[in-house]
Design a protein around this motif. Structure first.
Motif, PDB file in Angstrom:
ATOM      1  N   LEU A 181      13.628 -22.888  -5.164  1.00 31.12           N
ATOM      2  CA  LEU A 181      13.130 -23.593  -3.996  1.00 31.12           C
ATOM      3  C   LEU A 181      13.890 -24.880  -3.726  1.00 31.12           C
ATOM      4  CD1 LEU A 181      10.948 -23.622  -1.771  1.00 31.12           C
ATOM      5  CD2 LEU A 181       9.460 -24.863  -3.367  1.00 31.12           C
ATOM      6  N   ASP A 182      14.299 -25.586  -4.797  1.00 27.93           N
ATOM      7  CA  ASP A 182      14.921 -26.894  -4.604  1.00 27.93           C
ATOM      8  C   ASP A 182      16.266 -26.809  -3.898  1.00 27.93           C
ATOM      9  OD1 ASP A 182      15.914 -25.583  -6.825  1.00 27.93           O
ATOM     10  OD2 ASP A 182      16.447 -27.420  -7.879  1.00 27.93           O
ATOM     11  N   ILE A 183      16.938 -25.666  -3.984  1.00 30.94           N
ATOM     12  CA  ILE A 183      18.216 -25.518  -3.287  1.00 30.94           C
ATOM     13  C   ILE A 183      18.101 -24.539  -2.116  1.00 30.94           C
ATOM     14  CG2 ILE A 183      19.568 -26.046  -5.348  1.00 30.94           C
ATOM     15  CD1 ILE A 183      20.127 -23.056  -5.640  1.00 30.94           C
ATOM     16  N   ASP A 184      16.902 -23.973  -1.939  1.00 33.44           N
ATOM     17  CA  ASP A 184      16.637 -22.988  -0.890  1.00 33.44           C
ATOM     18  C   ASP A 184      17.703 -21.893  -0.912  1.00 33.44           C
ATOM     19  OD1 ASP A 184      15.378 -21.730   1.214  1.00 33.44           O
ATOM     20  OD2 ASP A 184      16.430 -22.904   2.754  1.00 33.44           O
ATOM     21  N   GLY A 185      17.927 -21.377  -2.095  1.00 30.53           N
ATOM     22  CA  GLY A 185      18.926 -20.325  -2.262  1.00 30.53           C
ATOM     23  C   GLY A 185      18.846 -19.750  -3.663  1.00 30.53           C
ATOM     24  N   TYR A 186      19.776 -18.878  -3.971  1.00 33.97           N
ATOM     25  CA  TYR A 186      19.802 -18.221  -5.268  1.00 33.97           C
ATOM     26  C   TYR A 186      20.773 -18.928  -6.206  1.00 33.97           C
ATOM     27  CZ  TYR A 186      16.969 -14.265  -3.797  1.00 33.97           C
ATOM     28  OH  TYR A 186      15.922 -13.479  -3.372  1.00 33.97           O
TER      29      TYR A 186
END
Length: 248
Positions: free
Chosen positions: A125-130
Motif C-alpha cells: 500500500l505504501d508504494i501503491d504497487g508491487y
C-alpha cells in the motif's frame, strides 16, 4: 486462466506476446470487427529489451514474470481486460526463472533469474504497487553456490519444498501473518531430483524422485514423505529412508 479466459504467452518467435481466449471459451481465439469486449486479445509487453515471458499467474490482476522484470496487467482503472481496455505495468526488475511461482495466501513467490533467490511478488500500500522482497535473505548461504531447480508448496504444512542442483532438499516455512520465515535443509542417503505435492484428505503429501545407490547400483525411486520425515517408496519391499533435519 484469468477472468474466464485461457492465457498463453511466449513463443520462440514472439517471446513477449500474451494471448487471451474469448471469455469463457478457452479454445476460441476468434475476433470480431469491430472488436467486442468478450473477443480474444493479443498484447505485447513493451520493454526496452527482449524479455521472454516465463510465467503467468491469475490474481486480482494478471501477474507476469519475464526474464528481466515482473509485470501486472489489467483493464483500464483495474477493470476487466478487453481488446480495447488494457494496461501493462512493469512493477519490479529482478527477472524470473522458468520455475512456475507458488502462492501462499495473497503472496506469490517466484525464483528469480539467478535461480538462487526466492522473492515475493506482493502489493504494498505504501508504494501503491508491487514489490519483490527477498525471501531467502535470512538463509542466503543455502543457495550461494547452488541453484533451485524444482519446487512446490505443501499447503497443509505451510511448507515450500525446493530442490537444489546438488540434490539437497530445502524447505521454507512461511507464515506472513505471524511474521514467520524459516529455511531448513533435509539430508538423506541419496539425492532428490524433483518434487511435487499431491493433495489428500488428511494432509498434502510431498512426493519426490530420489536417486539412491542400492548394492552398488544407482536406482531412482518415487517416494513420499510422512510426518516423521521418513520417505516411503512406492516400490514394494523398499526400506524406509529417513531425512535429517537441519534448521538454517
Amino acid at each position: 486462466f484469468h477472468e474466464g479466459r485461457l492465457c498463453l504467452a511466449g513463443t520462440k518467435n514472439e517471446p513477449q506476446t500474451i494471448w487471451l481466449s474469448k471469455s469463457y471459451a478457452p479454445m476460441n481465439m476468434d475476433r470480431s470487427s469491430p472488436a467486442l469486449d468478450d473477443d480474444s486479445c493479443e498484447f505485447v509487453l513493451e520493454s526496452d529489451r527482449i524479455s521472454p515471458i516465463r510465467w503467468l499467474h491469475s490474481g486480482r490482476l494478471l501477474l507476469i514474470g519475464s526474464s528481466s522484470s515482473e509485470w501486472t496487467m489489467s483493464g483500464v482503472n483495474n477493470g476487466a481486460i478487453t481488446p480495447t481496455s488494457f494496461k501493462a505495468s512493469r512493477e519490479t526488475m529482478h527477472g524470473s526463472s522458468m520455475l512456475q511461482p507458488v502462492v501462499i495466501g495473497n503472496v506469490v513467490l517466484f525464483v528469480d533469474r539467478s535461480k538462487r533467490t526466492v522473492r515475493g511478488f506482493v502489493y504494498q500500500l505504501d508504494i501503491d504497487g508491487y514489490a519483490g522482497p527477498d525471501m531467502s535473505i535470512v538463509a542466503d548461504h543455502l543457495t550461494a553456490d547452488n541453484t533451485i531447480e524444482d519446487w512446490d508448496f505443501q499447503a497443509s504444512s505451510r511448507l515450500v519444498w525446493a530442490v537444489r542442483d546438488d540434490g539437497i532438499l530445502l524447505s521454507l516455512t512461511f507464515e506472513r501473518d505471524h511474521e514467520v520465515m524459516a529455511w531448513a535443509r533435509h539430508i538423506t542417503d541419496g539425492t532428490v531430483e524433483a518434487v511435487t505435492v499431491i493433495p489428500s484428505n488428511a494432509r498434502d503429501e510431498l512426493w519426490a524422485v530420489v536417486r539412491r545407490t542400492i548394492g552398488g547400483t544407482v536406482k531412482r525411486f518415487i517416494e513420499y514423505l510422512d510426518e516423521d520425515f521418513t520417505t516411503k517408496s512406492v516400490e514394494e519391499g523398499q526400506a524406509e529412508t529417513a531425512f535429517a533435519f537441519f534448521l538454517d
